[in-house]
Design a protein around this motif. Structure first.
Motif, PDB file in Angstrom:
ATOM      1  N   LEU A 485       0.831  -1.200   0.000  1.00 42.30           N
ATOM      2  CA  LEU A 485       0.000   0.000   0.000  1.00 42.30           C
ATOM      3  C   LEU A 485       0.869   1.255   0.000  1.00 42.30           C
ATOM      4  O   LEU A 485       0.615   2.220  -0.732  1.00 42.30           O
ATOM      5  N   PHE A 515      -4.016  -0.103  -4.955  1.00 46.07           N
ATOM      6  CA  PHE A 515      -4.129  -1.206  -3.989  1.00 46.07           C
ATOM      7  C   PHE A 515      -5.462  -1.161  -3.246  1.00 46.07           C
ATOM      8  O   PHE A 515      -6.091  -2.192  -3.023  1.00 46.07           O
ATOM      9  N   GLU A 518      -8.024  -2.554  -5.265  1.00 42.77           N
ATOM     10  CA  GLU A 518      -7.852  -3.999  -5.435  1.00 42.77           C
ATOM     11  C   GLU A 518      -8.452  -4.773  -4.263  1.00 42.77           C
ATOM     12  O   GLU A 518      -9.024  -5.850  -4.450  1.00 42.77           O
TER      13      GLU A 518
END
Length: 608
Positions: A485, A515, A518
């Motif tokens: 991250l 991220f 995701e």
């Protein structure tokens, strides 16, 4: 009467047979840097552990092999390696001139290092250490292993649920029938741009390191001329600044660690030379090479005052084992390549997410024969070592360290450094304990659980040189770093590069958005609605936390503001409009939506 006698004999025989079998949960074969750390961590994780070592000392290369000046991981000392390092520094601290600055190389006398390791292992519960116990064989026993060793000259069987091969030369995995490779890998095989076009069987030289002592100008400690001595082998030293070499090799108590390249005490080998049947002859020649160097230093260069010490109780007073940089490498669940070091975040596989250790050691290129490819490494960054590289493929409950790890030749030169291996051993020990504790096998490893255990014992997952293990936010930063991250930032200095977290710098929306999208399905909607600017603010972060955790935004803001200085100890003032720092983001993200809790597989892929 005869029947009773025969019955007694039979019972005694059965008792003797039973005594020759030992049972343990984890068996670590090899008491080198990684083996000692693996055994300590496994036992501290409350698993019954046994460590066997064929020699009389613990420490392997850095004690029995004399490699007692350690520069690798001096910026990343953590866990068990930091513990060992602190013991050494405390021992020598009263000595005038001993360097105890934070990132100084670790310097010690070999027997002192071995004694400190013994002292540490003696205090560890659940750990049994057996010295002078050679490994002789291994075979499968269900999901576990049956290992044969020699204790006091007698064969003994050890039954273990999991075995760690921490031998210097990968003898356990070889005995288990694991697929092994050696030498330079081809570019077509590894896809490494720096790899040569064609594979070769050449591995790095071995060295019999020697410890010499300055006995005073007027003394003469010249050794007898060694067998096969050839003065031409060492002639390049005439144009070398010997005083400078000695200054860089200084040990406590007027001693020097002699490990010289070029025409020094390196000895060229292939992996065939290191096969069990060839080792004795190979090591004998390597010892003569080092004795020749000592004789040359004393007779041709005039250093008669430098003589061998009694550190090692061998006939020639050289170390018990050679310093071995490389041998055969096993086929693992993953194979670590150079791109995992240089570009860990942009690869399809995210092996850094599975990290169990770190390294900042430079890769060695120690070859004394002509024609070996010399690799022009770009500045070499610190890096994370993935879990899958120590997990043997197609063999349950067999882990591997030292020179037989699943890495390419170009990675091997850095990863086998002793202080790196001690750091790695802790991660391997946590992995072994995980399998036993959860009654599972290496086919079912959960990287995040293992990483949590490593962090519990002050180990390191991400090589952030600017975040000490004593930092109050160390764990949060390590865990957020392991998700990707917030990515590490490389800072090049000469031929190496530190990886920094830079905690006081600001967070850019572009670095965290991919991220977050995701891992959270609602994240995409939040970014479209809020449309944060280039720099992510504290208000943005609190809004995101509120959206993901369904917390009341006003209460969250008030609670955070109240705890900002008193609980979190953040140095900057609470200001919703200010860009959030990487430290602040890591701590709050780790606490409120904890991306580290998302499971990953051994390739680093997120698992739903």
């Amino acid at each position: 009467m005869l029947k009773k006698f025969l019955l007694i004999c039979l019972l005694l025989k059965c008792s003797a047979g039973f005594a020759e079998t030992i049972r343990t949960d984890v068996l670590v074969v090899g008491g080198g840097a990684s083996g000692v750390a693996a055994a300590i961590q496994s036992a501290r994780s409350k698993v019954k552990t046994m460590l066997i070592e064929q020699g009389a000392w613990l420490g392997g290369s850095m004690t029995s092999g004399g490699m007692c000046i350690l520069e690798g991981n001096r910026n990343l000392a953590s866990g068990i390696y930091a513990e060992f390092r602190n013991h050494v520094r405390e021992f020598y601290k009263p000595r005038l001139g001993y360097d105890t600055t934070r990132n100084a190389p670790l310097v010690f006398e070999p027997y002192t290092g071995a004694a400190i390791l013994k002292k540490i292992t003696d205090t560890v519960k659940n750990l049994t250490v057996k010295m002078n116990t050679p490994f002789t064989g291994i075979k499968k026993d269900g999901t576990g292993w049956e290992v044969t060793v020699s204790i006091d000259g007698k064969p003994v069987t050890i039954k273990a649920k999991l075995v760690v091969d921490a031998t210097e030369l990968g003898d356990v995995v070889a005995g288990a029938g694991v697929l092994l490779t050696s030498g330079f890998d081809s570019r077509a095989d590894t896809k490494e741009a720096l790899a040569p076009l064609n594979a070769t069987n050449q591995i790095q030289d071995i060295s019999y390191i020697t410890i010499l002592k300055d006995y005073g100008r007027s003394t003469d400690h010249t050794i007898p001329q060694p067998e096969g001595y050839n003065t031409e082998q060492y002639a390049c030293l005439k144009s070398t600044d010997i005083k400078k070499l000695l200054a860089s090799a200084k040990l406590p108590n007027d001693k020097y660690m002699i490990k010289w390249a070029d025409c020094g005490n390196q000895y060229s080998v292939t992996s065939d030379d290191l096969k069990p049947e060839n080792r004795e002859a190979t090591f004998r020649k390597a010892r003569l090479r080092t004795l020749g160097l000592i004789y040359y230093l004393q007779t041709e260069l005039g250093y008669k005052n430098l003589g061998l010490t009694d550190d090692f109780k061998t006939p020639d007073r050289l170390p018990y084992i050679p310093f071995i940089r490389e041998n055969r490498r096993s086929a693992g669940v993953v194979r670590m390549v150079l791109d995992d070091i240089y570009t860990p975040y942009s690869r399809g596989s995210k092996l850094y997410r599975t990290s169990i250790a770190v390294s900042d050691a430079m890769p060695g290129q120690h070859y004394s024969v002509a024609g070996v490819p010399q690799i022009n490494y770009p500045p070499f960054p610190a890096y994370s070592i993935p879990l899958g590289a120590v997990v043997v493929k197609d063999q349950d409950n067999l882990l591997v360290t030292e020179k037989a790890m699943s890495v390419t030749h170009l990675v091997n030169g850095s990863i086998t450094y002793p202080s790196v291996q001690m750091t790695l051993g802790q991660g391997v020990g946590a992995t072994a304990a995980y399998c036993v504790f959860f009654e599972t096998t290496t086919q079912n490893l959960k990287p995040r659980v293992i990483q949590g255990e490593i962090l519990d014992f002050k180990g390191m997952l991400m090589p952030f040189a600017d975040i000490k293990t004593t930092d109050r936010d160390y764990r949060a930063i390590q865990q957020i770093g392991a998700t990707g991250l917030l990515q590490g930032i490389q800072k090049v200095t000469g031929n190496s590069a530190q990886v920094l977290f830079v905690p006081d710098s600001t967070v850019h929306t572009a670095e965290i958005k991919p991220f977050l999208n995701e891992i959270y399905s609602r994240s995409f909607l939040w970014f479209n609605k809020e449309n944060p600017g280039e720099l992510f603010t504290i208000a943005n972060l609190l809004s995101y936390i509120s959206e993901m955790t369904l917390r009341d935004p006003k209460n969250l803001q008030l609670e955070t503001q109240k705890a900002w200085k008193s609980y979190y100890k953040f140095p900057a003032e609470f200001n919703l409009n200010r860009p959030v720092t990487r430290r602040e983001f890591a701590v709050l993200a780790n606490r409120f939506f904890n991306p580290f809790a998302r499971k990953v597989d051994l390739s680093g892929k997120l698992v739903n």
